[in-house]
Design a protein around this motif. Structure first.
Motif, PDB file in Angstrom:
ATOM      1  N   SER A   1      14.313  28.716  39.512  1.00 23.72           N
ATOM      2  CA  SER A   1      14.756  28.933  38.130  1.00 23.72           C
ATOM      3  C   SER A   1      16.152  28.367  37.906  1.00 23.72           C
ATOM      4  O   SER A   1      16.439  27.796  36.846  1.00 23.72           O
ATOM      5  CB  SER A   1      14.737  30.433  37.804  1.00 23.72           C
ATOM      6  OG  SER A   1      13.424  30.957  37.942  1.00 23.72           O
ATOM      7  N   LEU A   2      17.026  28.505  38.908  1.00 25.15           N
ATOM      8  CA  LEU A   2      18.366  27.924  38.806  1.00 25.15           C
ATOM      9  C   LEU A   2      18.277  26.405  38.730  1.00 25.15           C
ATOM     10  O   LEU A   2      19.000  25.760  37.954  1.00 25.15           O
ATOM     11  CB  LEU A   2      19.208  28.340  40.013  1.00 25.15           C
ATOM     12  CG  LEU A   2      20.642  27.811  40.050  1.00 25.15           C
ATOM     13  CD1 LEU A   2      21.433  28.301  38.830  1.00 25.15           C
ATOM     14  CD2 LEU A   2      21.343  28.246  41.344  1.00 25.15           C
ATOM     15  N   SER A   3      17.355  25.820  39.504  1.00 26.03           N
ATOM     16  CA  SER A   3      17.134  24.374  39.457  1.00 26.03           C
ATOM     17  C   SER A   3      16.668  23.948  38.060  1.00 26.03           C
ATOM     18  O   SER A   3      17.108  22.918  37.532  1.00 26.03           O
ATOM     19  CB  SER A   3      16.097  23.967  40.505  1.00 26.03           C
ATOM     20  OG  SER A   3      15.814  22.593  40.456  1.00 26.03           O
ATOM     21  N   ALA A   4      15.789  24.755  37.442  1.00 24.78           N
ATOM     22  CA  ALA A   4      15.298  24.446  36.092  1.00 24.78           C
ATOM     23  C   ALA A   4      16.419  24.501  35.060  1.00 24.78           C
ATOM     24  O   ALA A   4      16.502  23.659  34.153  1.00 24.78           O
ATOM     25  CB  ALA A   4      14.186  25.426  35.712  1.00 24.78           C
ATOM     26  N   VAL A   5      17.305  25.505  35.187  1.00 31.09           N
ATOM     27  CA  VAL A   5      18.435  25.630  34.263  1.00 31.09           C
ATOM     28  C   VAL A   5      19.342  24.403  34.353  1.00 31.09           C
ATOM     29  O   VAL A   5      19.732  23.822  33.331  1.00 31.09           O
ATOM     30  CB  VAL A   5      19.237  26.916  34.567  1.00 31.09           C
ATOM     31  CG1 VAL A   5      20.536  26.936  33.766  1.00 31.09           C
ATOM     32  CG2 VAL A   5      18.410  28.150  34.232  1.00 31.09           C
ATOM     33  N   MET A   6      19.664  23.993  35.576  1.00 32.76           N
ATOM     34  CA  MET A   6      20.545  22.837  35.761  1.00 32.76           C
ATOM     35  C   MET A   6      19.883  21.556  35.248  1.00 32.76           C
ATOM     36  O   MET A   6      20.541  20.697  34.665  1.00 32.76           O
ATOM     37  CB  MET A   6      20.897  22.688  37.245  1.00 32.76           C
ATOM     38  CG  MET A   6      21.665  23.866  37.827  1.00 32.76           C
ATOM     39  SD  MET A   6      23.203  24.190  36.921  1.00 32.76           S
ATOM     40  CE  MET A   6      24.110  22.692  37.247  1.00 32.76           C
TER      41      MET A   6
ATOM     42  N   ALA B   1      16.994  14.798  36.827  1.00 32.37           N
ATOM     43  CA  ALA B   1      15.748  14.884  37.589  1.00 32.37           C
ATOM     44  C   ALA B   1      16.022  15.335  39.020  1.00 32.37           C
ATOM     45  O   ALA B   1      15.257  16.106  39.602  1.00 32.37           O
ATOM     46  CB  ALA B   1      15.042  13.536  37.585  1.00 32.37           C
ATOM     47  N   GLY B   2      17.138  14.873  39.589  1.00 28.92           N
ATOM     48  CA  GLY B   2      17.484  15.244  40.963  1.00 28.92           C
ATOM     49  C   GLY B   2      17.813  16.720  41.114  1.00 28.92           C
ATOM     50  O   GLY B   2      17.323  17.387  42.030  1.00 28.92           O
ATOM     51  N   VAL B   3      18.633  17.262  40.203  1.00 26.98           N
ATOM     52  CA  VAL B   3      19.016  18.679  40.316  1.00 26.98           C
ATOM     53  C   VAL B   3      17.856  19.598  39.951  1.00 26.98           C
ATOM     54  O   VAL B   3      17.843  20.778  40.316  1.00 26.98           O
ATOM     55  CB  VAL B   3      20.243  19.002  39.436  1.00 26.98           C
ATOM     56  CG1 VAL B   3      21.443  18.192  39.867  1.00 26.98           C
ATOM     57  CG2 VAL B   3      19.930  18.780  37.945  1.00 26.98           C
ATOM     58  N   GLY B   4      16.854  19.057  39.236  1.00 29.51           N
ATOM     59  CA  GLY B   4      15.707  19.880  38.836  1.00 29.51           C
ATOM     60  C   GLY B   4      14.492  19.712  39.704  1.00 29.51           C
ATOM     61  O   GLY B   4      13.388  20.123  39.334  1.00 29.51           O
ATOM     62  N   VAL B   5      14.675  19.136  40.892  1.00 30.32           N
ATOM     63  CA  VAL B   5      13.534  18.782  41.724  1.00 30.32           C
ATOM     64  C   VAL B   5      12.790  20.012  42.251  1.00 30.32           C
ATOM     65  O   VAL B   5      11.622  19.929  42.636  1.00 30.32           O
ATOM     66  CB  VAL B   5      14.003  17.877  42.897  1.00 30.32           C
ATOM     67  CG1 VAL B   5      14.738  18.694  43.959  1.00 30.32           C
ATOM     68  CG2 VAL B   5      12.849  17.096  43.497  1.00 30.32           C
ATOM     69  N   LEU B   6      13.434  21.187  42.245  1.00 30.27           N
ATOM     70  CA  LEU B   6      12.796  22.413  42.743  1.00 30.27           C
ATOM     71  C   LEU B   6      12.231  23.289  41.629  1.00 30.27           C
ATOM     72  O   LEU B   6      11.678  24.360  41.907  1.00 30.27           O
ATOM     73  CB  LEU B   6      13.809  23.238  43.554  1.00 30.27           C
ATOM     74  CG  LEU B   6      14.366  22.608  44.824  1.00 30.27           C
ATOM     75  CD1 LEU B   6      15.406  23.530  45.451  1.00 30.27           C
ATOM     76  CD2 LEU B   6      13.254  22.323  45.820  1.00 30.27           C
ATOM     77  N   LYS B   7      12.343  22.845  40.391  1.00 34.06           N
ATOM     78  CA  LYS B   7      12.036  23.741  39.265  1.00 34.06           C
ATOM     79  C   LYS B   7      10.591  24.227  39.243  1.00 34.06           C
ATOM     80  O   LYS B   7      10.309  25.350  38.823  1.00 34.06           O
ATOM     81  CB  LYS B   7      12.390  23.069  37.940  1.00 34.06           C
ATOM     82  CG  LYS B   7      11.588  21.839  37.575  1.00 34.06           C
ATOM     83  CD  LYS B   7      12.065  21.263  36.250  1.00 34.06           C
ATOM     84  CE  LYS B   7      11.213  20.080  35.789  1.00 34.06           C
ATOM     85  NZ  LYS B   7      11.339  18.923  36.694  1.00 34.06           N
TER      86      LYS B   7
END
Length: 507
Positions: free
Chosen positions: A372-377, A395-401
């Motif tokens: 969820s933190l990855s999705a926020v970023m 896209a890189g910071v959200g790779v775990l979303k």
């Protein structure tokens, strides 16, 4: 209805043919058939459900990924040609005409909003009843039914690629799809099947593999659709129809239930659509459960609704966001980006899930908080982006979303009884069907009124809406840790990866 057993000592006699694994006993096909439909879930191969469900999700994902951006592009072209009656010269070079481009962007986003709403209403109605129905009669029929509608719907769109018609007629495509359950019913049936034949140890990896397979080929299909459109607007739809036919035939001939369900020949229409089934769904949510589990279940479902509102709302405008100023991406650029991003997310979804759970024994709740933190970023960087480089950083910071959706499925299934899985999935998917109404309506209208002064405002809004989900996951992770510490003080050993039900049982 037959109950599933969990007796690890119930193995075939020594003379029976069998395969062995370095991790656990794995029976042969003959061993499984010999138990006459009452199977031991623990005796099934670790990735039993993933192996059977992945082919379906591969076909569905590839077909959806192929036609989704193409359909948006088709609506954009028809809006320019027919609805706004601009010349072919303007439509072929729309980005060179700022005023006309803004008009096309505004009308297309509104049509996409109506399309998403139409896609949700009938599917939400069907899933309310068929999830509960599948708990009694099995998952196979609800798994096949949506493909009939998908074949008809994409056949209708295929015909309309040969003629210039109003883009509003293309809204019949999602209506036909939703009338037979659409992707909502596919998800209910597939993930209920996974829940039927997995336990707490195997559930999360199987869900991750099935989800990842869908995302991998869905985004890969996005690139394929963009390339196929160069050969004609109709070509992607020929591929999609073929894939849906393959999915239907695969379920019909290959998928077999190993639980004991009621004979479908005994089913009457009056057994399908009844108010009692809606009440059953409500009882699944309101039922008193050990400790904080009922509150946990309700809050996690609330989290997935919030996440879905933001994801669906932002996805409905992403293509239009990137194809106009300041990015000016082409359809091929957008679909290639989507494909690469989706493939990376899908691979990481499986690898990270397995690594975090098996080697670090991190619980699904903590994985959900990280995702969820990855999705926020991701949403925050998207909204603040002023160049394509920052889009790639987002896209890189959200790779775990996408891991968050796997965690939510795993946690919620673990909190209910096995004969409530279908009700839970249908209730959850029905509630999630509200997300398009809220997400697409709000985000599209906001985008329409803010795209001239801050096109990325909707993404920043989505980041703010998703932020509370992180704290919900963290709060319940702390509850898990406290329960684990309490269990440890009584001399019972538990791991951080165990669910609340596991911990309370041991206490």
């Amino acid at each position: 209805m037959g109950a599933l057993t969990f007796d690890m000592d119930n193995k075939p006699e020594s003379g029976t043919a069998r395969r062995r694994s370095s991790f656990k006993y794995t029976p042969s096909k003959e061993d499984l058939l010999a138990v006459d439909n009452e199977i031991s879930v623990d005796a099934l191969p670790t990735y039993y459900t993933a192996i059977r469900m992945v082919p379906i999700m591969l076909c569905v994902g590839l077909a959806t990924g192929t036609v989704q951006p193409v359909l948006t592009e088709l609506i954009k072209i028809r809006t320019c040609q027919v609805e706004l009656n601009f010349t072919d010269e303007i439509c072929d070079h729309i980005n060179n005409h700022t005023r006309e481009a803004k008009a096309v962007q505004r009308v297309t986003s509104q049509i996409k909003m109506y399309e998403t709403l139409i896609d949700s209403l009938p599917a939400m109605f069907f899933s309310l009843f068929l999830g509960s129905w599948s708990d009694e009669y099995g998952r196979k029929l609800p798994m096949m039914l949506p493909f009939v509608g998908l074949i008809i719907a994409h056949g209708f769109t295929l015909v309309n690629t040969y003629v210039r018609i109003s883009p509003y007629f293309l809204m019949l495509t999602p209506f036909i799809t939703a009338a037979t359950g659409g992707m909502i019913l596919v998800n209910v049936a597939v993930f209920s099947f996974v829940g039927d034949y997995t336990n707490d140890r195997t559930r999360s990896p199987n869900l991750a593999i099935v989800d990842a397979a869908h995302f991998l080929v869905r985004f890969a299909g996005s690139a394929i659709g963009g390339q196929l459109m160069r050969f004609g607007e109709s070509v992607p739809f020929y591929l999609a129809i073929s894939l849906h036919v393959c999915s239907f035939l695969y379920v019909f001939f290959v998928i077999h239930e190993k639980r004991t369900f009621r004979n479908i020949k005994e089913c009457k229409m009056s057994d399908v659509i009844t108010f009692e089934r809606v009440k059953d769904n409500w009882r699944t949510l309101s039922k008193r459960r050990p400790g904080h589990n009922r509150l946990f279940l309700l809050l996690i479902i609330g989290c997935i609704i919030i996440s879905a509102i933001c994801v669906i709302g932002d996805m409905s405008i992403t293509q239009l966001y990137l194809e106009f100023d300041p990015f000016n991406w082409t359809l091929q650029h957008y679909t290639l980006y989507n494909a690469i991003n989706g493939v990376i997310e899908g691979v990481i979804m499986v690898l990270v899930n397995i690594v975090l759970r098996r080697f670090f024994t991190i619980s699904d709740t903590m994985i959900g908080a990280i995702a969820s933190l990855s999705a926020v970023m991701h949403l925050l960087f998207y909204g603040l982006a002023t160049s394509s480089t920052l889009i790639y950083v987002a896209a890189g910071v959200g790779v775990l979303k996408m891991l968050g959706f796997v965690s939510i499925k795993s946690v919620t299934i673990a909190l209910v009884d096995r004969d409530e899985i279908g009700k839970l999935m249908s209730t959850k998917m029905s509630l999630m069907s509200i997300a398009p109404f809220i997400g697409v309506t709000i985000f599209t209208n906001i985008f329409t009124h803010t795209n001239e002064w801050w096109p990325g405002f909707c993404f920043v809004l989505g980041a703010c809406m998703t932020s509370p989900v992180v704290f919900v996951f963290l709060a319940f992770y702390l509850v898990q840790r406290r329960q684990a510490k309490s269990a440890s003080s009584t001399g019972t050993t538990v791991s951080a990866a165990e669910s609340l039900d596991d911990i309370k049982t041991k206490v």
